[in-house]
Design a protein around this motif. Sequence first.
Motif, PDB file in Angstrom:
ATOM      1  N   SER A  45       0.884  -1.034  -0.067  1.00 54.87           N
ATOM      2  CA  SER A  45      -0.081  -0.053  -0.011  1.00 54.87           C
ATOM      3  C   SER A  45       0.708   1.117  -0.183  1.00 54.87           C
ATOM      4  N   LEU A  46       0.382   2.247  -0.783  1.00 54.61           N
ATOM      5  CA  LEU A  46       1.110   3.571  -0.929  1.00 54.61           C
ATOM      6  C   LEU A  46       0.208   4.690  -0.594  1.00 54.61           C
ATOM      7  N   LEU A  47       0.430   5.549   0.316  1.00 55.33           N
ATOM      8  CA  LEU A  47      -0.304   6.909   0.729  1.00 55.33           C
ATOM      9  C   LEU A  47       0.715   8.014   0.121  1.00 55.33           C
ATOM     10  N   VAL A  48      -0.240   8.813  -0.742  1.00 55.14           N
ATOM     11  CA  VAL A  48       0.632   9.903  -1.270  1.00 55.14           C
ATOM     12  C   VAL A  48       0.065  11.298  -0.749  1.00 55.14           C
ATOM     13  N   LEU A  49       0.803  12.050  -0.340  1.00 57.68           N
ATOM     14  CA  LEU A  49       0.235  13.567   0.206  1.00 57.68           C
ATOM     15  C   LEU A  49       1.240  14.570  -0.446  1.00 57.68           C
ATOM     16  N   GLY A  50       0.589  15.772  -0.684  1.00 56.77           N
ATOM     17  CA  GLY A  50       1.318  16.685  -1.262  1.00 56.77           C
ATOM     18  C   GLY A  50       0.517  17.574  -2.087  1.00 56.77           C
ATOM     19  N   ASP A  51       1.329  18.427  -3.311  1.00 57.65           N
ATOM     20  CA  ASP A  51       0.592  19.070  -3.983  1.00 57.65           C
ATOM     21  C   ASP A  51       0.462  18.873  -5.429  1.00 57.65           C
ATOM     22  N   ASN A  81      -4.242   8.226  -2.958  1.00 61.31           N
ATOM     23  CA  ASN A  81      -3.516   9.925  -3.320  1.00 61.31           C
ATOM     24  C   ASN A  81      -4.503  10.902  -2.570  1.00 61.31           C
ATOM     25  N   ARG A  82      -3.715  11.542  -1.681  1.00 56.87           N
ATOM     26  CA  ARG A  82      -4.486  12.547  -0.868  1.00 56.87           C
ATOM     27  C   ARG A  82      -3.823  14.107  -1.362  1.00 56.87           C
ATOM     28  N   MET A  94      -3.875  17.893   7.391  1.00 59.85           N
ATOM     29  CA  MET A  94      -5.148  17.584   7.150  1.00 59.85           C
ATOM     30  C   MET A  94      -5.269  16.425   6.127  1.00 59.85           C
ATOM     31  N   GLN A  95      -4.209  16.251   5.073  1.00 59.42           N
ATOM     32  CA  GLN A  95      -4.337  15.449   3.933  1.00 59.42           C
ATOM     33  C   GLN A  95      -4.094  13.955   4.935  1.00 59.42           C
ATOM     34  N   LEU A  96      -3.011  13.974   5.841  1.00 59.50           N
ATOM     35  CA  LEU A  96      -2.722  12.777   6.260  1.00 59.50           C
ATOM     36  C   LEU A  96      -3.768  12.276   7.325  1.00 59.50           C
ATOM     37  N   GLY A  97      -4.597  13.249   7.902  1.00 60.79           N
ATOM     38  CA  GLY A  97      -5.687  13.123   8.852  1.00 60.79           C
ATOM     39  C   GLY A  97      -6.885  12.340   8.227  1.00 60.79           C
ATOM     40  N   SER A  98      -7.010  12.681   6.741  1.00 60.28           N
ATOM     41  CA  SER A  98      -8.219  12.186   5.859  1.00 60.28           C
ATOM     42  C   SER A  98      -7.762  10.765   5.175  1.00 60.28           C
ATOM     43  N   ALA A  99      -6.656  10.339   5.584  1.00 59.98           N
ATOM     44  CA  ALA A  99      -6.411   9.027   5.036  1.00 59.98           C
ATOM     45  C   ALA A  99      -7.233   7.944   5.289  1.00 59.98           C
ATOM     46  N   GLU A 100      -7.738   6.905   4.844  1.00 57.86           N
ATOM     47  CA  GLU A 100      -8.553   6.077   5.033  1.00 57.86           C
ATOM     48  C   GLU A 100      -7.996   4.872   5.986  1.00 57.86           C
TER      49      GLU A 100
END
Length: 241
Positions: A45-51, A81-82, A94-100
């Motif tokens: 699994s990969l979580l992506v945060l950013g712009d 991808n958040r 906020m992006q990290l907090g919205s991760a499933e």
Amino acid sequence: MGVGAALTLLLAYVILKVGLALYSSQKSVAQVSPISTKPANPAASLLVLGDSTAVGTGAGRAEKSLVGRISSSFPSVAIENRAVVGAVADDLDMQLGSAERSSYDVLLIAIGGNDVLRFTAMSSLRETLAGILEQSATRADHRAIIVPGMVGDAPAVPWPVSLLYNARSESLRQLVDELASTSGVQFVDLHRDAAMRAAFAENPQANYAADGLHPSGEGYALWYEVLSTQLPLQRWFQAPR
């Protein structure tokens, strides 16, 4: 014309030119959406945060974006991808907090371009990035962060302000390098790849998007080449969670 008036006109010109480039990039957002994938039996699994660089603005097609190229190379990896166009470092929390999910095999953060352009104070960036790297320590087995190369090299940024943006880019690079090394995070250092910087400089029409700020699909291919060289992606994506 006095020096003050000349500087005011220069600043107005820079704001107009960069503003038009950002407006152009906003119009291209609809062409690329953040890639998220859910394979039936994910290997990792990969979580992506950013712009926007994590979204893929400028790539033309999603598969040509940075994350799209990761997905193509590792189709069995589940990607969430958040990332959000226009995001700054302050938005990462906020992006990290919205991760499933509560945990992932790999976390990739792509950030910094907007902070360079908008003159976010380096002291504020240090505090924000240190906080998000600390928060993410329990969220992924492997973590990496990538920041843009020399922002001042982009065609949309006129001289002499380009020199200031490059100085800020180098300050950001040094800051992230330091924070990553003390946080157990891998830093993907685009600055240290002279061949990539030369490729952008020698062929800007091919490697920059029409907005003159973001990489094109070909430009993201160069980013991915550096990323895949500096990170052990093959090993990271082998062990399912």
